[in-house]
Motif scaffolding. Sequence first.
Motif, short mmCIF file in Angstrom:
data_model
loop_
_atom_site.label_atom_id
_atom_site.label_comp_id
_atom_site.label_asym_id
_atom_site.label_seq_id
_atom_site.Cartn_x
_atom_site.Cartn_y
_atom_site.Cartn_z
N PRO A 59 0.80 -1.23 0.00
CA PRO A 59 0.00 0.00 0.00
C PRO A 59 0.83 1.27 0.00
N ASN A 60 2.07 1.21 0.48
CA ASN A 60 2.92 2.38 0.53
C ASN A 60 3.61 2.55 -0.83
N LEU A 61 3.23 3.59 -1.54
CA LEU A 61 3.74 3.77 -2.91
C LEU A 61 5.23 4.07 -2.93
N ASP A 62 5.74 4.78 -1.91
CA ASP A 62 7.18 5.06 -1.85
C ASP A 62 7.98 3.78 -1.69
N ILE A 63 7.52 2.92 -0.79
CA ILE A 63 8.19 1.64 -0.58
C ILE A 63 8.09 0.78 -1.85
N ARG A 64 6.93 0.80 -2.47
CA ARG A 64 6.73 0.03 -3.70
C ARG A 64 7.71 0.47 -4.79
N ASP A 65 7.84 1.78 -4.96
CA ASP A 65 8.75 2.29 -5.99
C ASP A 65 10.19 1.92 -5.69
N THR A 66 10.56 1.95 -4.40
CA THR A 66 11.94 1.61 -4.02
C THR A 66 12.24 0.15 -4.30
N ILE A 67 11.29 -0.72 -3.98
CA ILE A 67 11.50 -2.15 -4.23
C ILE A 67 11.57 -2.44 -5.72
N GLN A 68 10.78 -1.73 -6.51
CA GLN A 68 10.78 -1.95 -7.96
C GLN A 68 12.13 -1.61 -8.59
N LEU A 69 12.89 -0.74 -7.95
CA LEU A 69 14.21 -0.40 -8.47
C LEU A 69 15.11 -1.63 -8.54
N LEU A 70 14.90 -2.57 -7.62
CA LEU A 70 15.72 -3.78 -7.59
C LEU A 70 15.37 -4.73 -8.74
#
Length: 303
Positions: free
Chosen positions: A91-102
Amino acid sequence: MSTLMHKLRTGFHRDFANGPITMVFEGQPDHLVPANSSVMVESELFLMVGRMLGHCFLYGGPGFPGLSPAIRHVLCGGSMDTVQVTYEDCPNLDIRDTIQLLAENSELVGAQRDSVVRLCMAWDLPPPTQSNRAWLHDKMLMHAVLGRSDRQVKQLQKGLKETGIWPLLSSREDVVKLLFPCEKEAEITPQMILSNIRWPPLSPDSEDDDYDLSVDAIARVTTYFKNFIGQASSEQLKELLRFWVGWEVPPQKLILRVDGGRFPRALTCSETLRLPEHYTTYKEFESDLVAAVSTCDTGFGLV
């Protein structure tokens, strides 16, 4: 029971330092997860939520739609080894975007690497390297969805077990789908209502001793009502059912009557909706019916 499910979806008017309304579940439709709040966990709010869900199911009330499949899988006894987690479950879009970087092939540099390293340090994980990148991605995504909601899920399980429905949930997938349907399965269609309505008779040879309305008035009002149902959205139809019978679960028999009243009225215990016969335009009929239906949370079937 309808109010319970409504509160779980829209939040409680209690300020737990996050604002005037506290959301119990957060995220996008069909990917809702328990809110990440230590205050709510320490107050055992999710234990209460589990009891609410269990009792609503026992009494034939509405299900709770939109829960994340990953949360539903673990909540109902599924193994962590077989659970499937997606980005939409975070649900946290900032965390989601950070994980997607990997998951990207490009090298992490500058601000991108800094954001990933900060999140790794916060979750006691090693910083990213070329060799651990895929493993780290899966680990962080799993923690973002299931690790951060582990205590909430355990409280929900305990609450469900206290209501006695746990053997059903842990062994029957069809029961799980009844309690936790997806958003589309929880939609109400016009046909679901129209097919269950017992329409008022058009002749005086009826069971009503005081049946003295004209055939034209009854036909006109019932036509207006059919048009209203046919044009209404799923949410509007749910509100209509809550006004009519008390919750948004269509019963096998919905009774409609046309009488000489001033406003639409509902006798929820007998599942009867009474519509006034004085309407001569659809616009006036629709305005009064919408106003009446909007009182379902406070007016108990009366304007």
